[in-house]
Design an enzyme around this catalytic site. Structure first.
Site, mmCIF file in Angstrom:
data_model
loop_
_atom_site.group_PDB
_atom_site.id
_atom_site.type_symbol
_atom_site.label_atom_id
_atom_site.label_comp_id
_atom_site.label_asym_id
_atom_site.label_seq_id
_atom_site.Cartn_x
_atom_site.Cartn_y
_atom_site.Cartn_z
ATOM 1 N N MET A 119 0.834 -1.210 0.000
ATOM 2 C CA MET A 119 0.000 0.000 0.000
ATOM 3 C C MET A 119 0.872 1.264 0.000
ATOM 4 S SD MET A 119 -3.162 -0.772 -0.259
ATOM 5 C CE MET A 119 -4.154 0.600 0.334
ATOM 6 N N SER A 169 -9.034 3.362 0.908
ATOM 7 C CA SER A 169 -9.614 2.124 0.392
ATOM 8 C C SER A 169 -9.341 1.939 -1.092
ATOM 9 C CB SER A 169 -11.122 2.101 0.619
ATOM 10 O OG SER A 169 -11.665 0.926 0.057
ATOM 11 N N LYS A 224 -13.982 4.733 7.647
ATOM 12 C CA LYS A 224 -13.333 3.594 6.978
ATOM 13 C C LYS A 224 -13.744 2.279 7.649
ATOM 14 C CE LYS A 224 -10.645 1.374 4.138
ATOM 15 N NZ LYS A 224 -10.173 0.178 4.700
ATOM 16 N N HIS A 245 -17.111 1.476 6.402
ATOM 17 C CA HIS A 245 -16.916 1.031 5.011
ATOM 18 C C HIS A 245 -16.571 -0.466 5.003
ATOM 19 C CE1 HIS A 245 -14.130 -0.121 1.801
ATOM 20 N NE2 HIS A 245 -14.745 0.740 1.009
ATOM 21 N N ASN A 246 -15.647 -0.850 5.873
ATOM 22 C CA ASN A 246 -15.218 -2.249 5.890
ATOM 23 C C ASN A 246 -16.317 -3.185 6.387
ATOM 24 O OD1 ASN A 246 -12.780 -1.146 5.127
ATOM 25 N ND2 ASN A 246 -11.589 -2.584 6.334
ATOM 26 N N GLU A 262 -18.387 -3.715 3.537
ATOM 27 C CA GLU A 262 -17.610 -4.593 2.625
ATOM 28 C C GLU A 262 -17.803 -6.071 3.016
ATOM 29 O OE1 GLU A 262 -13.370 -3.454 2.061
ATOM 30 O OE2 GLU A 262 -12.884 -5.467 2.745
HETATM 31 C C1 6PG Z 1 -10.019 -1.563 1.498
HETATM 32 C C2 6PG Z 1 -10.094 -2.825 2.332
HETATM 33 C C3 6PG Z 1 -8.868 -3.074 3.129
HETATM 34 C C4 6PG Z 1 -9.006 -4.293 4.032
HETATM 35 C C5 6PG Z 1 -8.838 -5.573 3.322
HETATM 36 C C6 6PG Z 1 -8.732 -6.799 4.214
HETATM 37 O O1 6PG Z 1 -10.909 -0.754 1.682
HETATM 38 O O2 6PG Z 1 -9.115 -1.421 0.675
HETATM 39 O O3 6PG Z 1 -11.156 -2.696 3.222
HETATM 40 O O4 6PG Z 1 -8.621 -1.938 3.889
HETATM 41 O O5 6PG Z 1 -8.026 -4.233 4.998
HETATM 42 O O6 6PG Z 1 -9.900 -5.731 2.447
HETATM 43 O O7 6PG Z 1 -9.748 -6.918 5.114
HETATM 44 P P1 6PG Z 1 -9.984 -8.306 5.861
HETATM 45 O O8 6PG Z 1 -8.667 -9.010 5.936
HETATM 46 O O9 6PG Z 1 -10.486 -7.962 7.223
HETATM 47 O O10 6PG Z 1 -10.962 -9.060 5.032
#
Ligand code: 6PG
Length: 469
Positions: free
Chosen positions: A16, A131, A185, A188-189, A192
């Protein structure tokens, strides 16, 4: 030491950090990165585009000394203790007015603690969600900065340049006070996790009950991604099915072990939702299913005890695919509704002043949960910035009304076929309860009063009542 003064510094040159720094350099900013591992600095320099100014160094002091003031230093290191260690090491090297940005997935309570710690050090500190994964970082992520408004003003030109764009509109905006950046964030997750679980439930029904093969699955999700279900997660799902297994015959998806990993942000979202409190059942279920997936051996033993039979779906396949399409669309919409309602409540409770209209606007591009649905939400918040729940918006209600019969039908199909659909069922249950003016909680109140004299209120008189049952 070179005489170049760099615009932006990065601590942590993992995937990242490296990609975001290269993105910053591509937009004309001189970028310098530090990592304890010199190989990572080298990798950064090798990956730099032609005519960009990029440098990798292996001491923090070397990096800080070459930054323009006020220095802008971003950390992309694992959440938790590493963030505190970097801050401690940075502080003696910085001066008044410099800016530290934490761009990792830090827990918002850690961010709050760091804000308090850094307040009297006269260094700006900003908690910022980023993200979009590796390619987002490289070519345009969605960026969620919060907290220090002064720092935001300095960073705005750089962040706007490097963020994803939707019709030229940058996917970055100030997310509010305190730990708002990391809070947004986190939610958001949570969303997700929920959408990924919903998609995997539909996949399960298609595969085990309808018997569709990977090519058919690819075609369905590809077609869905061309319509109202268009989203990053549906798009990558479509692209997963054709992928051949490099280590054997057949498709890769079929040899991946069914144990889901997680770094905890979904769990944090559910924990915080319960603390607020605000209902977030689809995210809760998604976290629970990842947890249950880890109990592989026990699940295999239980399967041996109960010998479940998935019922083959034999009716009209085209119709069933349409039912699942609408059900996925609506259950996804409902889990956004839960997450956004959580942000609305948290904004006031935790004194963050989160601009929801900007949250949905910057989620339209770059991030993992980007989807065309976000356009609809953006229009809703534009009309009513203080909307507590998007399900109350008239335009959204008219969309929901058209799809709700198929969500109900889908949940029946899942149950009839013995295919688990926890997330989809919880989206429906949330919707049915949220739109019920009267819930059966009168009975819960009666039970509480019966065994514990907890008292209850009445619908026809004010005050608090107790009955000797
Ligand atoms: C993003 C993702 C990222 C996240 C991974 C892994 O927005 O780019 O949310 O930040 O850390 O997707 O998440 P998990 O390992 O908890 O599935």
């Amino acid at each position: 030491m070179s005489s170049i003064q760099y615009d932006f510094g990065m601590v942590g040159l993992g995937t990242m950090g490296r990609n975001l720094l290269l993105n910053i350099a591509d937009h004309g900013f001189a970028a310098i990165g530090f990592d304890l591992d010199p190989a990572k600095g080298k990798l950064l320099e090798e990956a730099a585009s032609k005519d960009t100014t990029v440098k990798g160094v292996s001491t923090l002091a070397e990096m800080v000394a070459q930054l323009k003031t006020p220095r802008k230093v971003m950390m992309l290191v694992p959440a938790g203790n590493p963030v505190d260690i970097v801050i401690k090491d940075l502080l003696p090297l910085l001066q008044e007015g410099d800016i530290i940005i934490d761009g990792g997935n830090s827990h918002f309570t850690d961010t709050l603690r760091r804000i308090t710690f850094l307040e009297d050090k006269k260094v700006h500190f900003m908690g910022m969600g980023v993200s979009g994964g590796e390619s987002g970082a490289r070519f345009g992520p969605s960026i969620m900065p919060g907290g220090d408004q002064g720092a935001w003003n300095y960073l705005k030109p750089i962040l706007e340049a490097v963020s994803a764009k939707v019709n030229g509109d940058p996917c970055v905006a100030y997310m509010g006070k305190n730990a708002a950046g990391h809070y947004v964030k986190m939610v958001h997750n949570g969303i997700e996790y929920a959408i990924m679980q919903l998609i995997s439930e539909v996949y399960d029904f298609f595969k085990r009950s309808m018997g569709l093969d990977n090519d058919e699955l690819h075609e369905i999700f590809k077609k869905w991604n061309d319509g109202e279900l268009q989203s990053f997660l549906v798009e990558i799902t479509a692209n997963i099915f054709p992928r051949k297994d490099d280590l054997g015959d057949g498709r890769l998806i079929d040899v991946i072990l069914d144990k889901a990993g997680s770094k905890g942000t979904g769990k944090w979202t559910s924990q915080e939702a319960m603390d607020l409190p605000v209902p977030l059942p689809t995210v809760d279920l998604a976290v629970a299913m990842r947890d249950l997936s880890a109990y592989k051996d026990e699940r295999v033993s239980a399967e041996d005890v109960y010998k479940p039979k998935v019922k083959a779906f034999t009716a009209d396949k085209e119709k069933a695919i349409q039912v699942m399409h609408d059900a996925l669309f609506l259950s996804t919409l409902i889990c956004y509704a839960q997450g956004l309602a959580m942000l609305a409540k948290a904004s006031a409770e935790r004194k963050m002043d989160i601009p929801l209209k900007d949250v949905v606007r910057i989620w339209r591009g770059g991030c993992i949960i980007r989807s065309t649905l976000l356009e609809t939400f953006t229009a809703a918040y534009k009309k009513q910035p203080q909307l507590t729940n998007i399900l109350l918006d008239k335009k959204i209600a008219s969309i929901v009304k058209k799809k709700q019969a198929n969500l109900r039908r889908a949940v029946q199909l899942f149950a009839g076929a013995r295919v688990p659909a926890g997330a989809m069922s919880s989206s429906l249950a949330y919707f049915d309860a949220y739109t019920s003016g009267r819930m059966p909680t009168n009975l819960i109140q009666a039970q509480r009063d019966f065994f514990g004299a907890h008292t209850y209120q009445r619908i026809d008189q004010s005050g608090s009542f107790h009955t000797e049952w």
